[in-house]
Design an enzyme around this catalytic site. Structure first.
Site, short mmCIF file in Angstrom:
data_model
loop_
_atom_site.label_atom_id
_atom_site.label_comp_id
_atom_site.label_asym_id
_atom_site.label_seq_id
_atom_site.Cartn_x
_atom_site.Cartn_y
_atom_site.Cartn_z
N GLN A 158 0.80 -1.24 0.00
CA GLN A 158 0.00 0.00 0.00
C GLN A 158 0.83 1.28 0.00
O GLN A 158 0.46 2.23 -0.69
CB GLN A 158 -0.93 -0.02 1.21
CG GLN A 158 -1.92 1.12 1.25
CD GLN A 158 -2.90 0.93 2.38
OE1 GLN A 158 -3.73 0.02 2.35
NE2 GLN A 158 -2.79 1.73 3.42
N GLU A 202 -3.87 9.33 -0.89
CA GLU A 202 -3.17 10.07 0.16
C GLU A 202 -2.11 10.99 -0.42
O GLU A 202 -1.21 11.46 0.28
CB GLU A 202 -2.54 9.09 1.16
CG GLU A 202 -3.58 8.31 1.93
CD GLU A 202 -3.00 7.48 3.06
OE1 GLU A 202 -1.76 7.45 3.22
OE2 GLU A 202 -3.79 6.86 3.79
N ASP A 248 4.03 0.23 4.35
CA ASP A 248 2.78 -0.37 4.81
C ASP A 248 2.44 -1.46 3.81
O ASP A 248 2.01 -1.19 2.69
CB ASP A 248 1.65 0.67 4.89
CG ASP A 248 0.36 0.07 5.48
OD1 ASP A 248 0.36 -1.15 5.77
OD2 ASP A 248 -0.62 0.82 5.63
N ASP A 306 -1.44 -2.37 12.36
CA ASP A 306 -2.55 -1.46 12.02
C ASP A 306 -3.84 -2.28 11.96
O ASP A 306 -4.61 -2.32 12.93
CB ASP A 306 -2.25 -0.75 10.70
CG ASP A 306 -3.43 0.06 10.17
OD1 ASP A 306 -4.37 0.33 10.95
OD2 ASP A 306 -3.44 0.43 8.97
N LYS A 310 -5.07 4.95 15.40
CA LYS A 310 -6.07 5.71 14.64
C LYS A 310 -7.32 5.75 15.51
O LYS A 310 -7.94 4.69 15.74
CB LYS A 310 -6.42 4.98 13.35
CG LYS A 310 -5.31 4.88 12.30
CD LYS A 310 -5.73 3.88 11.22
CE LYS A 310 -4.86 3.92 9.99
NZ LYS A 310 -5.10 2.72 9.11
N SER A 327 -7.07 7.47 4.94
CA SER A 327 -6.99 7.84 3.52
C SER A 327 -8.08 8.83 3.13
O SER A 327 -7.90 9.63 2.22
CB SER A 327 -7.03 6.59 2.64
OG SER A 327 -8.13 5.78 2.98
N LYS A 343 1.72 9.74 10.72
CA LYS A 343 1.54 9.28 9.34
C LYS A 343 0.29 9.95 8.79
O LYS A 343 -0.80 9.77 9.33
CB LYS A 343 1.38 7.75 9.35
CG LYS A 343 1.22 7.11 7.98
CD LYS A 343 0.96 5.61 8.12
CE LYS A 343 0.64 4.99 6.77
NZ LYS A 343 0.05 3.65 6.87
P1 PGA Z 1 -6.88 3.60 5.41
O1 PGA Z 1 -5.33 3.34 5.12
O2 PGA Z 1 -7.04 4.90 6.07
O3 PGA Z 1 -7.49 3.53 4.01
O4 PGA Z 1 -7.33 2.45 6.27
C1 PGA Z 1 -4.32 3.75 5.99
C2 PGA Z 1 -3.45 2.59 6.42
O5 PGA Z 1 -3.69 1.43 6.05
O6 PGA Z 1 -2.52 2.81 7.19
ZN ZN Z 2 -2.04 0.48 7.30
#
Ligand code: PGA
Ligand code: ZN
Length: 429
Positions: free
Chosen positions: A170, A213, A250, A318, A343, A373, A394
């Site tokens: 990713q 992003e 990631d 994560d 998060k 994202s 991040k």
């Molecule tokens: P997401 O990706 O906000 O789309 O979940 C961010 C990540 O995987 O760190």
């Molecule tokens: Zn992630």
């Protein structure tokens, strides 16, 4: 005095995030007149164990992604519960919110509705007290004034669910490890991004189109090419790979794990094969952090991943951990990782996220405080990462204003406080 702190109003509306998808913005006002407004982010590469983000499911409106039900829950039951009440702490408020919802995943009222109120209260408190938001967050977890700023980890190349699947993993991120000055760090990061954009134009004939992003997303022939190109971009910017700028990745491997094999660049790898592959990447490139190297429910093999690379890199959870205290306890007990991606919308209240933080700090894990994202122009994330003493943050790339809102807030806090960036964590292992 207490009545000045009574909640006078709570009001949500539906706004749009950086992908043009609806999200929730909430304003909370005290009787004193102090008010705070926040917007909640939204992921695309979500972990299965995340709290429930409530969407309307009405296909005739925003393809079902509307947030009018979440908004109505704030303006109805949550407002009714809170107006005229004097809430004395974040923990009290969050307990009330959880009780009003009554489910573990916050699926009744919606984690987006609940988080908007939890965060709006924090911001309103900072306004009422006349203190920076980062200090409100620091006070909440019993920290004094911050002593460091979170070190940026910046998205250079995007793949996976953020870039139409061009590259299986990713993110390839860059982090400045040779300076403790936030302004110098941002200048270096932009120089590398610009060099990478030039390289992409020359190598892949790509115009400056960016992924969700803000990262570059050319059609790399392989993951290894992306790593080579990242190192080359660092050199083109006149910086030293592994000394001035290191790489973070990631892998987001849940999204190419089919329950049996990791399907990476045409190979079907076992977990052991995947660990070997990652270990080989660390041998060849200056990678200092590996997020979601294995799938979110591959509990059996995460300890082997940490044993293989944990002395050389952060083994960052994560989707594995989803900022969920129960999953984090399991990860700590089994030595599955040594760093947490934090998060708050994965769990839905500040208090539960603070519990996640407390657990990993006790276990001497590193912490990277992360955006999603799908973001908005709100910048509370930088205050959270600062107040909660994140080692890194991040946010995505150094393009797109929803990302820059957070990096610019870092530059403002750096200039106001003169604080250095946090050292790269040494406790990995
Ligand atoms: P997401 O990706 O906000 O789309 O979940 C961010 C990540 O995987 O760190
Ligand atoms: Zn992630």
């Amino acid at each position: 005095m207490a009545e000045m702190n009574a909640i006078a109003n709570v009001r949500a509306i539906e706004i749009l995030d950086s992908r043009g998808r609806p999200t929730v913005q909430t304003t909370l006002r005290l009787a004193s007149g102090a008010a705070g407004t926040v917007s909640v982010p939204s992921g695309a590469s979500t972990g299965a164990a995340e709290a429930h983000e409530l969407r309307d499911g009405d296909a005739g409106r925003y393809g079902g992604l509307g947030c009018l039900r979440a908004v109505a829950h704030v303006n109805g039951p949550l407002r009714d519960m809170l107006v005229t009440r004097t809430v004395t702490s974040q923990a009290d408020l969050d307990a009330m919110l959880n009780q009003a919802d009554g489910t573990a995943a916050k699926s009744n009222l919606g984690a987006n509705a609940i988080l908007s109120v939890s965060l709006a209260w924090a911001r309103t408190q900072s306004v009422a007290k006349g203190i920076p938001l980062y200090q409100q967050f620091a006070d909440e977890i019993g920290h004094g004034a911050p002593t460091h700023l979170p070190r940026p980890t910046v998205n250079l190349f995007s793949g996976g669910k953020h870039a139409g699947g061009q590259m299986a993993i990713q993110d390839v991120l860059i982090t400045p490890i040779g300076t403790d000055d936030a302004a110098v760090a941002m200048e270096q990061l932009v120089a590398v991004f610009n060099a990478a954009a030039r390289l992409c134009r020359e190598t892949y004939g790509m115009r400056l189109l960016v992924a969700d992003e803000g990262g570059l997303a050319p059609a790399f022939p392989s993951i290894e090419t992306a790593f080579d190109d990242a190192v080359r971009a660092i050199e083109m910017a006149g910086l030293r790979p592994g000394a001035d700028i290191a790489l973070c990745i990631d892998v987001a491997s849940s999204h190419f794990f089919d329950g049996v094999a990791y399907n990476l660049d045409g190979a079907a790898l076992t977990a052991a094969g995947m660990i070997d592959r990652i270990s080989g990447w660390l041998d060849r490139w200056p990678i200092v952090s590996v997020e979601d190297g294995l799938a979110e429910d591959d509990w059996e093999h995460w300890p082997a991943l940490r044993a293989a690379i944990g002395d050389r890199a952060l083994v960052l959870g994560d989707d594995l951990t989803t900022t969920n205290p129960a999953r984090i306890r399991r990860a700590i007990a089994s030595k599955a990782a040594n760093a947490l991606l934090l998060k708050v919308n994965q769990i839905g209240t500040l208090t539960e996220a603070a519990e996640a933080l407390r657990l990993v700090r006790e276990a001497r894990w590193a912490v990277n405080v992360s955006a999603r994202s799908g973001e908005t122009e709100d910048n509370w994330l930088t205050d959270l990462a600062t107040g909660w003493a994140g080692d890194q943050m991040k946010v995505g790339s150094v393009t797109r204003s929803e990302r820059l809102a957070k990096w610019n807030r870092l530059l403002v806090i750096a200039s106001e406080t003169g604080l250095p960036l946090a050292p790269w964590p040494s406790q990995a292992g």
